[in-house]
Design a protein around this motif. Structure first.
Motif, PDB file in Angstrom:
ATOM      1  N   ASP A 149      51.087 -37.259  34.146  1.00 20.96           N
ATOM      2  CA  ASP A 149      51.710 -38.204  33.211  1.00 20.96           C
ATOM      3  C   ASP A 149      51.971 -39.515  33.940  1.00 20.96           C
ATOM      4  N   THR A 150      50.903 -40.199  34.290  1.00 19.55           N
ATOM      5  CA  THR A 150      51.018 -41.415  35.104  1.00 19.55           C
ATOM      6  C   THR A 150      51.885 -42.465  34.418  1.00 19.55           C
ATOM      7  N   ALA A 151      51.635 -42.701  33.150  1.00 19.60           N
ATOM      8  CA  ALA A 151      52.395 -43.726  32.428  1.00 19.60           C
ATOM      9  C   ALA A 151      53.881 -43.367  32.362  1.00 19.60           C
ATOM     10  N   GLY A 152      54.177 -42.100  32.076  1.00 20.12           N
ATOM     11  CA  GLY A 152      55.564 -41.679  31.956  1.00 20.12           C
ATOM     12  C   GLY A 152      56.331 -41.805  33.262  1.00 20.12           C
ATOM     13  N   VAL A 153      55.705 -41.404  34.370  1.00 19.82           N
ATOM     14  CA  VAL A 153      56.377 -41.475  35.674  1.00 19.82           C
ATOM     15  C   VAL A 153      56.549 -42.929  36.100  1.00 19.82           C
ATOM     16  N   LEU A 154      55.540 -43.752  35.858  1.00 18.69           N
ATOM     17  CA  LEU A 154      55.641 -45.167  36.224  1.00 18.69           C
ATOM     18  C   LEU A 154      56.755 -45.841  35.423  1.00 18.69           C
ATOM     19  N   HIS A 155      56.844 -45.516  34.157  1.00 15.18           N
ATOM     20  CA  HIS A 155      57.927 -46.058  33.332  1.00 15.18           C
ATOM     21  C   HIS A 155      59.286 -45.602  33.864  1.00 15.18           C
ATOM     22  N   HIS A 156      59.365 -44.339  34.297  1.00 15.59           N
ATOM     23  CA  HIS A 156      60.617 -43.802  34.832  1.00 15.59           C
ATOM     24  C   HIS A 156      61.043 -44.531  36.106  1.00 15.59           C
ATOM     25  N   ILE A 157      60.091 -44.827  36.979  1.00 15.19           N
ATOM     26  CA  ILE A 157      60.415 -45.527  38.229  1.00 15.19           C
ATOM     27  C   ILE A 157      61.074 -46.865  37.929  1.00 15.19           C
ATOM     28  N   TYR A 158      60.505 -47.613  36.999  1.00 15.56           N
ATOM     29  CA  TYR A 158      61.083 -48.917  36.670  1.00 15.56           C
ATOM     30  C   TYR A 158      62.403 -48.777  35.919  1.00 15.56           C
ATOM     31  N   ALA A 159      62.533 -47.710  35.133  1.00  9.17           N
ATOM     32  CA  ALA A 159      63.804 -47.476  34.449  1.00  9.17           C
ATOM     33  C   ALA A 159      64.925 -47.242  35.455  1.00  9.17           C
ATOM     34  N   LEU A 160      64.610 -46.580  36.575  1.00  7.38           N
ATOM     35  CA  LEU A 160      65.610 -46.389  37.626  1.00  7.38           C
ATOM     36  C   LEU A 160      66.130 -47.725  38.142  1.00  7.38           C
ATOM     37  N   ILE A 219      52.207 -49.925  41.150  1.00 14.35           N
ATOM     38  CA  ILE A 219      53.366 -50.809  41.180  1.00 14.35           C
ATOM     39  C   ILE A 219      52.946 -52.262  41.379  1.00 14.35           C
ATOM     40  N   ALA A 220      51.967 -52.491  42.237  1.00 12.65           N
ATOM     41  CA  ALA A 220      51.487 -53.860  42.447  1.00 12.65           C
ATOM     42  C   ALA A 220      50.930 -54.441  41.151  1.00 12.65           C
ATOM     43  N   SER A 221      50.213 -53.616  40.385  1.00 13.84           N
ATOM     44  CA  SER A 221      49.640 -54.088  39.130  1.00 13.84           C
ATOM     45  C   SER A 221      50.724 -54.469  38.130  1.00 13.84           C
ATOM     46  N   VAL A 222      51.738 -53.616  37.977  1.00 18.04           N
ATOM     47  CA  VAL A 222      52.833 -53.932  37.060  1.00 18.04           C
ATOM     48  C   VAL A 222      53.511 -55.230  37.478  1.00 18.04           C
ATOM     49  N   ASN A 223      53.806 -55.375  38.759  1.00 16.89           N
ATOM     50  CA  ASN A 223      54.536 -56.551  39.233  1.00 16.89           C
ATOM     51  C   ASN A 223      53.733 -57.833  39.052  1.00 16.89           C
ATOM     52  N   LEU A 224      52.416 -57.762  39.273  1.00 20.42           N
ATOM     53  CA  LEU A 224      51.573 -58.941  39.067  1.00 20.42           C
ATOM     54  C   LEU A 224      51.542 -59.341  37.599  1.00 20.42           C
ATOM     55  N   ASN A 254      62.756 -52.031  31.485  1.00 14.40           N
ATOM     56  CA  ASN A 254      62.017 -51.341  30.435  1.00 14.40           C
ATOM     57  C   ASN A 254      60.662 -52.034  30.304  1.00 14.40           C
ATOM     58  N   ILE A 255      59.648 -51.460  30.939  1.00  6.93           N
ATOM     59  CA  ILE A 255      58.337 -52.095  30.986  1.00  6.93           C
ATOM     60  C   ILE A 255      57.561 -51.817  29.701  1.00  6.93           C
ATOM     61  N   GLU A 256      56.934 -52.853  29.157  1.00  6.79           N
ATOM     62  CA  GLU A 256      56.162 -52.719  27.935  1.00  6.79           C
ATOM     63  C   GLU A 256      54.999 -51.748  28.133  1.00  6.79           C
ATOM     64  N   GLN A 257      54.673 -51.025  27.067  1.00  3.73           N
ATOM     65  CA  GLN A 257      53.626 -50.015  27.157  1.00  3.73           C
ATOM     66  C   GLN A 257      52.270 -50.616  27.505  1.00  3.73           C
ATOM     67  N   HIS A 258      51.972 -51.824  27.021  1.00  6.23           N
ATOM     68  CA  HIS A 258      50.659 -52.405  27.325  1.00  6.23           C
ATOM     69  C   HIS A 258      50.539 -52.759  28.809  1.00  6.23           C
ATOM     70  N   VAL A 259      51.651 -53.096  29.446  1.00  2.00           N
ATOM     71  CA  VAL A 259      51.642 -53.385  30.883  1.00  2.00           C
ATOM     72  C   VAL A 259      51.411 -52.096  31.666  1.00  2.00           C
ATOM     73  N   ILE A 260      52.127 -51.043  31.293  1.00  4.69           N
ATOM     74  CA  ILE A 260      51.944 -49.742  31.937  1.00  4.69           C
ATOM     75  C   ILE A 260      50.507 -49.268  31.756  1.00  4.69           C
ATOM     76  N   HIS A 261      49.989 -49.395  30.541  1.00  5.32           N
ATOM     77  CA  HIS A 261      48.624 -48.936  30.250  1.00  5.32           C
ATOM     78  C   HIS A 261      47.602 -49.674  31.122  1.00  5.32           C
TER      79      HIS A 261
END
Length: 272
Positions: A185-196, A58-63, A200-207
């Motif tokens: 499914d790290t990417a899928g769950v991380l995307h789901h958390i932000y969707a809540l 989560i810290a990585s996505v937010n940064l 809608n986080i871009e795939q390159h950010v999640i990756h």
């Protein structure tokens, strides 16, 4: 008159000593927000359920989304996702998402209005928690003893989980994330958390977040930050195996004990 002022001073000193002891022994009284923000998101777990890893993700996505050229590290991750039990002051939210993510090990707390509850197979939790607590000197008994311990063991896990599952005022802003799903499914769950949260986080950010918080990267990061830390045991690590381990470490008898005392709660999460 002098004696009167002496008594007042003694009473005052006793009060402040008592307050300091209270804040030392119950840090949540100091660190819990006195006026909780409605947009706070709490990441909650029973210890050793994987919240350190989730925090890094989560810290990585937010940064990245905030346009800040920085990586989360073990030395400074609490700057980004503070631990409510150890952080005296909660940091100002990053530009993205503009609100606070806060880590907690607390049982149900009605002040936590938005909660991501991270759960892990309690058999793996017991094995990991025993290794962790033993290295820090918190617990000196065997794994079998710890499983039966009221403070650290399987009954404590059940009480923690049930406190959240049986909230007196159920909230729609409560979501369970299984560690095993995050692992597979790290990417899928991380995307789901932000969707809540409505993002809608871009795939390159999640990756980038997933790669940066991979098991090997986390081990490297921890080793780098611990290199000159003389307070930690030399063989101590937060990042242990990153996988299930109870079949190798817990006896058949202890597994039966766990299922006997936690079976009904484990069923709710799909562990039996």
């Amino acid at each position: 008159m002098a004696d009167k002022f002496k008594n007042i001073k003694a009473t005052s000193n006793a009060f402040w000593r008592g307050l300091r002891r209270c804040l030392r022994d119950q840090p949540h009284l100091l660190t819990s927000p006195s006026t909780p923000r409605i947009d706070d998101t709490f990441l909650v777990e029973f210890p050793k359920s994987g919240i350190t890893w989730l925090t890094f993700l989560i810290a990585s996505v937010n940064l990245q989304k905030s346009g800040i050229d920085r990586q989360p590290t073990f030395f400074a991750v609490n700057d980004l996702v503070p631990d409510i039990h150890t952080s005296r002051h909660l940091p100002t939210p990053l530009p993205f998402p503009g609100h606070r993510f806060i880590k907690s090990h607390a049982p149900h707390n009605p002040l936590y209005r938005k909660v991501i509850y991270l759960v892990r197979d309690p058999r793996d939790v017991m094995a990991s928690y025993h290794a962790f607590a033993g290295k820090l000197g918190w617990y000196q008994g065997s794994l079998s003893d710890m499983i039966r311990d009221q403070q650290f063991g399987i009954e404590a896990w059940v009480k923690h989980a049930q406190s959240w599952l049986t909230q007196t005022r159920p909230s729609v802003s409560f979501s369970v994330i299984r560690y095993e799903d995050l692992l597979s499914d790290t990417a899928g769950v991380l995307h789901h958390i932000y969707a809540l949260l409505g993002f809608n986080i871009e795939q390159h950010v999640i990756h980038a977040a997933v790669v940066g918080a991979s098991f090997s990267k986390m081990k490297e990061n921890e080793a780098f930050c611990a290199d000159r830390n003389l307070t930690l045991p030399k063989d101590f690590t937060f990042v242990r195996k990153g996988e299930t381990s109870h079949k190798e470490e817990i006896s058949a008898e202890d597994l039966r004990y766990i299922e006997q005392h936690a079976g009904e709660t484990m069923k709710i999460f799909g562990y039996v």
